[in-house]
Scaffold this motif. Structure first.
Motif, PDB file in Angstrom:
ATOM      1  N   PHE A 140      -3.648  -2.413  64.780  1.00  0.00           N
ATOM      2  CA  PHE A 140      -2.869  -1.066  64.639  1.00  0.00           C
ATOM      3  C   PHE A 140      -2.868  -0.264  64.698  1.00  0.00           C
ATOM      4  N   GLU A 141      -2.424   1.100  63.739  1.00  0.00           N
ATOM      5  CA  GLU A 141      -1.942   2.428  63.990  1.00  0.00           C
ATOM      6  C   GLU A 141      -1.646   2.977  62.753  1.00  0.00           C
ATOM      7  N   SER A 142      -2.004   3.839  62.407  1.00  0.00           N
ATOM      8  CA  SER A 142      -1.486   4.864  61.164  1.00  0.00           C
ATOM      9  C   SER A 142      -1.578   6.515  61.889  1.00  0.00           C
ATOM     10  N   PRO A 143      -0.593   7.099  61.396  1.00  0.00           N
ATOM     11  CA  PRO A 143       0.411   6.460  60.804  1.00  0.00           C
ATOM     12  C   PRO A 143       1.405   5.929  62.121  1.00  0.00           C
ATOM     13  N   THR A 144       2.658   5.393  61.222  1.00  0.00           N
ATOM     14  CA  THR A 144       3.262   4.430  62.319  1.00  0.00           C
ATOM     15  C   THR A 144       4.497   5.311  62.627  1.00  0.00           C
ATOM     16  N   ASN A 145       5.376   4.507  63.440  1.00  0.00           N
ATOM     17  CA  ASN A 145       6.387   4.953  64.477  1.00  0.00           C
ATOM     18  C   ASN A 145       7.592   4.650  63.406  1.00  0.00           C
ATOM     19  N   PRO A 146       8.739   4.642  63.381  1.00  0.00           N
ATOM     20  CA  PRO A 146       8.898   6.539  62.659  1.00  0.00           C
ATOM     21  C   PRO A 146       8.608   6.917  61.691  1.00  0.00           C
ATOM     22  N   THR A 147       7.875   5.927  60.293  1.00  0.00           N
ATOM     23  CA  THR A 147       8.344   6.768  59.966  1.00  0.00           C
ATOM     24  C   THR A 147       7.183   6.813  58.361  1.00  0.00           C
ATOM     25  N   MET A 148       6.285   7.248  59.676  1.00  0.00           N
ATOM     26  CA  MET A 148       4.913   7.920  59.772  1.00  0.00           C
ATOM     27  C   MET A 148       4.084   7.196  57.831  1.00  0.00           C
ATOM     28  N   GLN A 149       4.581   5.785  57.953  1.00  0.00           N
ATOM     29  CA  GLN A 149       3.890   5.092  56.994  1.00  0.00           C
ATOM     30  C   GLN A 149       2.400   4.891  56.808  1.00  0.00           C
ATOM     31  N   VAL A 150       1.223   5.630  56.000  1.00  0.00           N
ATOM     32  CA  VAL A 150       0.114   5.787  56.411  1.00  0.00           C
ATOM     33  C   VAL A 150      -0.789   4.351  55.662  1.00  0.00           C
ATOM     34  N   MET A 151      -1.318   3.597  56.987  1.00  0.00           N
ATOM     35  CA  MET A 151      -2.422   2.307  57.030  1.00  0.00           C
ATOM     36  C   MET A 151      -3.523   2.223  56.486  1.00  0.00           C
ATOM     37  N   ASP A 152      -4.241   1.650  54.932  1.00  0.00           N
ATOM     38  CA  ASP A 152      -5.788   2.022  55.149  1.00  0.00           C
ATOM     39  C   ASP A 152      -6.584   1.426  56.137  1.00  0.00           C
ATOM     40  N   ILE A 153      -7.142   2.329  57.144  1.00  0.00           N
ATOM     41  CA  ILE A 153      -7.691   1.660  58.146  1.00  0.00           C
ATOM     42  C   ILE A 153      -9.239   0.814  57.638  1.00  0.00           C
ATOM     43  N   TYR A 274       6.646  11.879  55.459  1.00  0.00           N
ATOM     44  CA  TYR A 274       6.233  12.616  56.067  1.00  0.00           C
ATOM     45  C   TYR A 274       4.517  13.042  55.132  1.00  0.00           C
ATOM     46  N   PRO A 275       3.644  12.542  55.783  1.00  0.00           N
ATOM     47  CA  PRO A 275       2.597  11.468  54.542  1.00  0.00           C
ATOM     48  C   PRO A 275       1.601  13.353  53.786  1.00  0.00           C
ATOM     49  N   GLY A 276       2.054  14.471  53.795  1.00  0.00           N
ATOM     50  CA  GLY A 276       2.139  15.884  53.702  1.00  0.00           C
ATOM     51  C   GLY A 276       2.248  15.859  52.590  1.00  0.00           C
ATOM     52  N   LEU A 277       3.660  15.842  52.434  1.00  0.00           N
ATOM     53  CA  LEU A 277       4.513  15.942  50.634  1.00  0.00           C
ATOM     54  C   LEU A 277       3.603  14.611  50.064  1.00  0.00           C
ATOM     55  N   GLU A 278       3.406  15.196  48.459  1.00  0.00           N
ATOM     56  CA  GLU A 278       3.493  14.560  47.681  1.00  0.00           C
ATOM     57  C   GLU A 278       4.072  13.717  47.356  1.00  0.00           C
ATOM     58  N   SER A 279       4.885  13.385  47.303  1.00  0.00           N
ATOM     59  CA  SER A 279       6.049  12.525  46.921  1.00  0.00           C
ATOM     60  C   SER A 279       5.722  11.066  48.487  1.00  0.00           C
TER      61      SER A 279
END
Ligand code: PLP
Length: 381
Positions: A140-153, A274-279
């Protein structure tokens, strides 16, 4: 040694012949034997080469690994991890994975007698339903392409280990400057060094790093036997590029955050990923498992497909091209580029709409980048 010092100092002492400060390109296919009583340390460049060895020691240090093997491409590195499987084994691939890894799994592994199926890495428990008694590995990978989903490693590793699986993680999008997956008990971490590690869009390469000596030996043997080794010159270019990784990543993250905020406030943008956005739903998790939010983002235009295509062409700082992680900013159109191999239905299930555009934000002055987006968005009316 601190992270930023490693690529400059590890494995690159001034060499013995001329005290060259910069580690040389050992452009030699073979190395002389002193006698026939003992095998020399280095014999032949397909097997090992001093310039490659220097690069490998740097990447191992950056990933807090003990071992690293470099490859001629990221895909060769992916294949090296798959080579740990044998006929009859079953591999689990995260459904949100780089398209080449997906293709390799689906198109080639079944020919070798290895079954492949997919699971949702955003729901690690889905691994249990997808696993069989023959499952041996998960990737698996994180963040994913292209919607930058953050997966819990950590959560993915926990489930994988309870099932006795080898865990492979593709760290290309974050780079070791932002995330070191071996700390989360991942077994093997891989890179397309073509991206942030090389950092200058001038060389293709890959790497696999691990703390496990046995796995390291198998990965090294695969490279030796298949001959998917990088050239000494490519290793040298990558070694030069990686020296500025820490500095570059700081600027990539800063620029991407500014652009994400700019786009989020723009009336013609429906959604920014973008995972940096608080939203962003992955924001809190990204703060825990990453040291920064990265240089990659995507956005969905509030408009037509024609307008999205026009926007991609109307930019002058963002070059319309595949790939990512270089000092220069790129714009990609996932529907026709990275995710062209999927059906429209598969794309839409991943929120890859015909109006989705992906940015690899470079290290230029962010004012230029935002002005470029501003002028192109204005043209849409
Ligand atoms: N992994 C990821 C996440 C990638 O984005 C890529 C390429 O884009 C690869 C692997 C394959 O790397 P390469 O193109 O160097 O073979």
């Amino acid at each position: 040694m601190e992270f930023a010092s490693k690529p400059i100092r590890v494995g690159q002492k001034p060499e013995s012949a001329f005290k060259s400060v910069i580690f040389p390109i050992y452009q030699s296919s073979t190395f002389a034997w002193d006698d026939l009583e003992s095998t020399p340390d280095l014999e032949y460049t397909r097997v090992q080469n001093p310039t490659r060895r220097a690069l490998e020691s740097v990447i191992a240090a950056l990933e807090n690994a003990e071992f690293c093997t470099c490859f001629s491409s990221g895909m060769a590195a992916v294949m090296a991890t798959f080579s740990l499987l044998k006929q009859g084994d079953h591999l689990l691939i995260a459904s949100d994975i780089y398209g080449g890894t997906h293709r390799l799994g689906v198109a080639h592994l079944p020919n070798l007698g290895i079954d492949v199926s997919f699971y949702d890495a955003s729901n690690p428990d889905s691994m249990r339903e997808a696993a069989t008694d023959r499952t041996r590995m998960v990737i698996f990978e994180s963040p994913t392409n292209p919607t930058m989903q953050v997966m819990d490693i950590a959560a993915n590793v926990l489930v994988a280990k309870s099932l006795g699986l080898l865990v492979v993680f593709d760290n290309t999008f974050a780079s070791p400057a932002l995330q070191t997956p071996l700390e989360f008990e991942v077994d093997l971490v891989l890179h397309s060094t073509t991206k942030y590690i090389g950092g200058h869009s001038d060389v293709v390469g890959g790497a696999v790093a691990t703390k496990d000596p046995q796995l390291a030996e198998q990965i090294f043997e695969f490279n030796k036997n298949v001959g998917c080794n990088p050239s000494p010159f490519d290793c040298w270019l990558t070694l030069r590029g990686v020296k500025t990784l820490a500095l570059r990543m700081e600027r990539h993250c800063k620029n991407a955050a500014e652009i994400a905020r700019y786009l989020e406030a723009h009336p013609r943008i429906r959604q920014v990923y973008y995972p940096g956005l608080e939203s962003n739903p992955g924001h809190t998790l990204a703060k825990v498992q990453m040291n920064g939010f990265g240089g990659m983002l995507s956005f969905d235009l509030d408009g037509s497909e024609e307008q999205a295509r026009a926007l991609a062409k109307d930019l002058s700082f963002f070059i319309l091209a595949e790939s990512l992680g270089g000092v220069e900013s790129l714009i990609g159109y996932p529907k026709l580029m990275s995710h062209a191999g999927m059906t429209e239905e598969e794309r839409l299930a991943r929120r890859i709409t015909p109006t989705l555009l992906r940015l690899s934000v470079g290290i230029e002055d962010s004012r230029d980048l935002i002005a470029d987006l501003e002028q192109a968005l204005k043209k849409l009316g």
